[in-house]
Design an enzyme around this catalytic site. Structure first.
Site, PDB file in Angstrom:
ATOM      1  CD  GLU A 192      -3.480  -3.737   0.794  1.00  0.00           C
ATOM      2  OE1 GLU A 192      -3.510  -2.890   1.696  1.00  0.00           O
ATOM      3  OE2 GLU A 192      -4.087  -4.824   0.881  1.00  0.00           O
ATOM      4  N   GLY A 236      -1.198  -1.394  10.858  1.00  0.00           N
ATOM      5  CA  GLY A 236      -0.347  -0.293  10.366  1.00  0.00           C
ATOM      6  C   GLY A 236       0.760  -0.686   9.405  1.00  0.00           C
ATOM      7  CB  SER A 237       1.540  -3.636   7.276  1.00  0.00           C
ATOM      8  OG  SER A 237       0.449  -3.769   6.398  1.00  0.00           O
ATOM      9  CG  ASN A 238      -1.173  -0.460   3.480  1.00  0.00           C
ATOM     10  OD1 ASN A 238      -0.660  -0.471   2.365  1.00  0.00           O
ATOM     11  ND2 ASN A 238      -2.065  -1.367   3.865  1.00  0.00           N
ATOM     12  CG  HIS A 240     -11.119  -2.057  -1.144  1.00  0.00           C
ATOM     13  ND1 HIS A 240     -11.758  -2.245   0.065  1.00  0.00           N
ATOM     14  CD2 HIS A 240     -11.579  -3.034  -1.967  1.00  0.00           C
ATOM     15  CE1 HIS A 240     -12.571  -3.276  -0.027  1.00  0.00           C
ATOM     16  NE2 HIS A 240     -12.490  -3.779  -1.250  1.00  0.00           N
ATOM     17  NE  ARG A 272     -21.348   6.966   9.724  1.00  0.00           N
ATOM     18  CZ  ARG A 272     -20.715   5.883  10.143  1.00  0.00           C
ATOM     19  NH1 ARG A 272     -19.417   5.916  10.336  1.00  0.00           N
ATOM     20  NH2 ARG A 272     -21.371   4.762  10.389  1.00  0.00           N
TER      21      ARG A 272
END
Ligand code: GRF
Length: 201
Positions: free
Chosen positions: A174, A11-13, A109, A65
Site C-alpha cells: 500500500e 496514518g501509515s499511508n 483498499h 451524512r
C-alpha cells in the site's frame, strides 16, 4: 496541485505519502491539508511532524451524512484542493460529495477488488482461503470500494499467515501504491474511460 489526505487513525499511508513528497517523488502533488474525523487519530501527529496543516472535523451528534459532507466539501474548497486522498478514512461519502469531486477522490483498499470489499478485508481473504490477495487504489464512486481501478498489487497468502502478518505484507505494498497513484494523477497521466483507467506516458 493541492492534495488533501483524509484519515481516521494510524496514518501509515499518510506517512508514506509525506515521505515520498519529501523525497520529491510525488510529481506535481503537494499535500496541503490533512483532515481527520477523529480528534485523537495518531496520523494527526505524523502530519504535524511533517509541518502539515491539519483540520479535525468530528461529526456533530445526529448530524446526517450529507450535512457533514457539505461541511467537508466547503473545507476542501476553501483550501483549493484538487485531489482528495482517502487513507484509512472510515466514513462512507455521500453521492453529493462524490459528485462534487467526481474522479478527484482516490481510495486505498487492502484487497484485490472486487474481492473482499468493506471492513476486515484481510480477514475476509484468510477466511475465504484465498491464495492471493493484495491492495487496490481506485477512484471513488457512489458505491463502497467500487470505482474505477487505478493500480493493484498482489500479495501471496501463506498457510502460516495470520490477520496481522497478512495485513503487514499488504501494508508494505500500500505504501508504494498510493503515492504512485497520486504522482500519476498529479502528472495528468490517469485517463478515466467508464470503469477503465488508462495510464498514459
Ligand atoms: C489501510 O489498510 C488501508 O488500506 C485501509 O485502512 C488502513 C489505513 O491504515 N483503507 P493507515 O491509517 O494508513 O495506517
Amino acid at each position: 496541485m493541492n492534495v488533501a489526505v483524509l484519515i481516521s487513525g494510524r496514518g501509515s499511508n499518510l506517512e508514506a505519502i509525506l515521505e515520498k513528497e519529501k523525497q520529491k517523488e510525488l510529481g506535481n502533488a503537494v499535500v496541503s491539508l490533512v483532515v481527520s474525523n477523529i480528534p485523537d487519530a495518531k496520523g494527526l501527529e505524523i502530519a504535524k511532524r511533517y509541518g502539515k496543516k491539519t483540520i479535525v472535523l468530528p461529526p456533530h451528534r445526529n448530524q446526517n451524512r450529507e450535512t457533514y459532507d457539505k461541511q467537508l466539501a466547503e473545507t476542501l474548497e476553501k483550501n483549493n484542493i484538487d485531489l482528495v486522498v482517502l487513507a484509512g478514512f472510515m466514513r462512507i461519502l455521500s453521492p453529493f460529495f462524490v459528485n462534487k469531486f467526481s474522479n478527484k477522490i482516490i481510495n486505498i483498499h487492502p484487497s484485490l477488488l472486487p474481492s473482499f470489499p468493506g471492513i476486515n478485508a484481510q480477514k475476509q481473504a484468510l477466511d475465504y482461503g484465498a491464495k492471493i490477495t493484495g491492495c487496490t487504489v481506485h477512484f471513488v464512486d457512489e458505491k463502497v470500494d467500487h470505482g474505477p481501478i487505478i493500480l493493484q498489487e498482489v500479495v501471496l497468502v501463506d498457510d502460516s499467515d495470520t490477520e496481522e502478518t497478512l495485513a503487514k505484507k499488504i501494508l508494505e505494498k500500500e505504501h508504494i501504491l498510493l503515492p504512485k497513484a497520486i504522482r500519476l494523477f498529479s502528472e495528468g497521466k490517469l485517463i478515466v474511460e467508464g470503469r477503465k483507467v488508462r495510464i498514459v506516458n
